[in-house]
Design an enzyme around this catalytic site. Structure first.
Site, PDB file in Angstrom:
ATOM      1  N   ASP A 189      33.119  35.638  36.343  1.00 33.17           N
ATOM      2  CA  ASP A 189      34.478  35.015  36.780  1.00 33.17           C
ATOM      3  C   ASP A 189      34.581  33.594  36.506  1.00 33.17           C
ATOM      4  OD1 ASP A 189      34.526  37.748  37.942  1.00 33.17           O
ATOM      5  OD2 ASP A 189      34.976  36.913  40.074  1.00 33.17           O
ATOM      6  N   ASP A 245      42.996  47.299  42.703  1.00 35.34           N
ATOM      7  CA  ASP A 245      42.251  46.582  43.700  1.00 35.34           C
ATOM      8  C   ASP A 245      42.957  46.914  44.971  1.00 35.34           C
ATOM      9  OD1 ASP A 245      40.913  45.252  41.698  1.00 35.34           O
ATOM     10  OD2 ASP A 245      42.185  43.397  41.490  1.00 35.34           O
TER      11      ASP A 245
END
Length: 243
Positions: A11, A132
Site C-alpha cells: 500500500d 470492499d
C-alpha cells in the site's frame, strides 16, 4: 481444482509502503520508505503476483503514484495488479501502458457503471472489480463512504457484464489480524460464479489453508499485507505450503 495464488500487498502513501487499520487514514503504520525494495523482496521470496494499492489515488479519485508503480512494474519479473482512484478510461490505459498486468476498479463500479462496463468490455481479464464491504454493503472512496448496494448483488450484475475476477475485502477484518471472513468470501464466489481473491484479515498460515480449500468454489487467492510485515506469516513458507 483451480489454482490458489498469494498476493503480497504493498500500500503506497506519500511514496512510502504503509498499512492502514480498517482503511482509516489516521491509523497508519509506515513499514518501509521504498515500495520498490519491498516489491523486490516479495519476488525474491517466491511471490508470483504483486498487489499494489495507491492509497493517495483512492482518496484523490485519480492515480497519484504512477512513477513508483511504473518502476515496480518495470523492475520485477512477476505480474502486478494496481488499484486506487481508477475512475477514468485514460487512467486505466495509462497504467496498463506502464506495464501493469491488471487494474482494479473499485468506487467507479458503484458510481459510474458506464465507465466500468466500458473498461470490462475493452480490457476483459486485465480488469478486476474490487468489492470492499462493510456489513455486506459496498464501501467506496477509500472506504470513507458506504453505499446502499449489497456486495453480492453488485458481483452478479458485473459478472453478467464480463467481470471475471473480484477482489473482496471485509473491511471489519482488514488490518485487525482476526482472520478472513471465509463464509462471506465463498458466498460471493458462488453468487457471482467468478473467481474471488480474498483480502483482509489473513493472519496465519491456517487462514490461507482455510481459503485454499475453497478454490473449487472459485476462491482463487488471497491478498496478504500486515501479516507479512509483522512476520506472523513468512511468504516463502506460505507459498510452499499452499503450492
Amino acid at each position: 481444482m483451480s489454482s490458489f495464488i498469494m498476493y503480497p500487498a504493498i500500500d503506497i502513501r506519500g511514496g512510502m509502503c504503509v498499512r492502514l487499520v480498517q482503511g482509516d487514514y489516521n491509523q497508519e503504520t509506515v513499514y518501509n520508505d521504498s515500495p520498490l525494495k519491498v516489491a523486490r523482496s516479495w519476488e525474491e521470496q517466491g511471490g508470483k503476483y504483486i498487489h499494489l494499492v495507491d492509497l493517495d489515488g483512492a482518496k484523490a479519485g485519480h492515480p497519484v503514484n504512477d512513477e513508483i508503480i511504473a518502476k515496480i512494474a518495470a523492475t520485477v519479473g512477476v505480474p502486478v495488479q494496481v488499484g486506487g482512484g481508477l475512475r477514468k478510461l485514460e487512467d486505466v490505459e495509462r497504467l496498463l501502458s506502464l506495464g501493469v498486468s491488471r487494474v482494479i476498479i473499485g468506487t467507479a463500479a458503484i458510481e459510474d457503471r458506464v465507465f466500468t462496463e466500458t473498461v470490462l468490455g475493452k480490457y476483459g481479464d486485465k480488469v478486476a472489480i474490487g468489492i470492499d464491504a462493510r456489513n455486506g454493503y459496498v464501501a467506496t472512496r477509500g472506504w470513507l463512504e458506504t453505499s446502499e448496494v449489497q456486495a453480492e448483488v453488485l458481483a452478479k450484475e458485473l459478472a453478467a457484464k464480463g467481470a471475471e475476477t473480484f477482489i473482496f475485502t471485509d473491511i471489519s477484518r482488514d488490518g485487525m489480524m482476526q482472520g478472513p471472513n471465509v463464509e462471506a468470501i465463498v458466498s460471493l464466489a458462488k453468487a457471482s460464479g467468478r473467481t474471488v481473491i480474498a483480502s483482509g484479515g489473513v493472519t496465519r498460515l491456517e487462514d490461507l489453508t482455510a481459503l485454499s480449500k475453497h478454490s473449487a468454489d472459485g476462491v482463487g487467492g488471497a491478498i496478504v499485507g500486515k501479516a507479512l510485515y509483522t512476520g506472523s506469516i513468512d511468504l516463502a513458507e506460505a507459498i510452499e505450503l499452499i503450492g
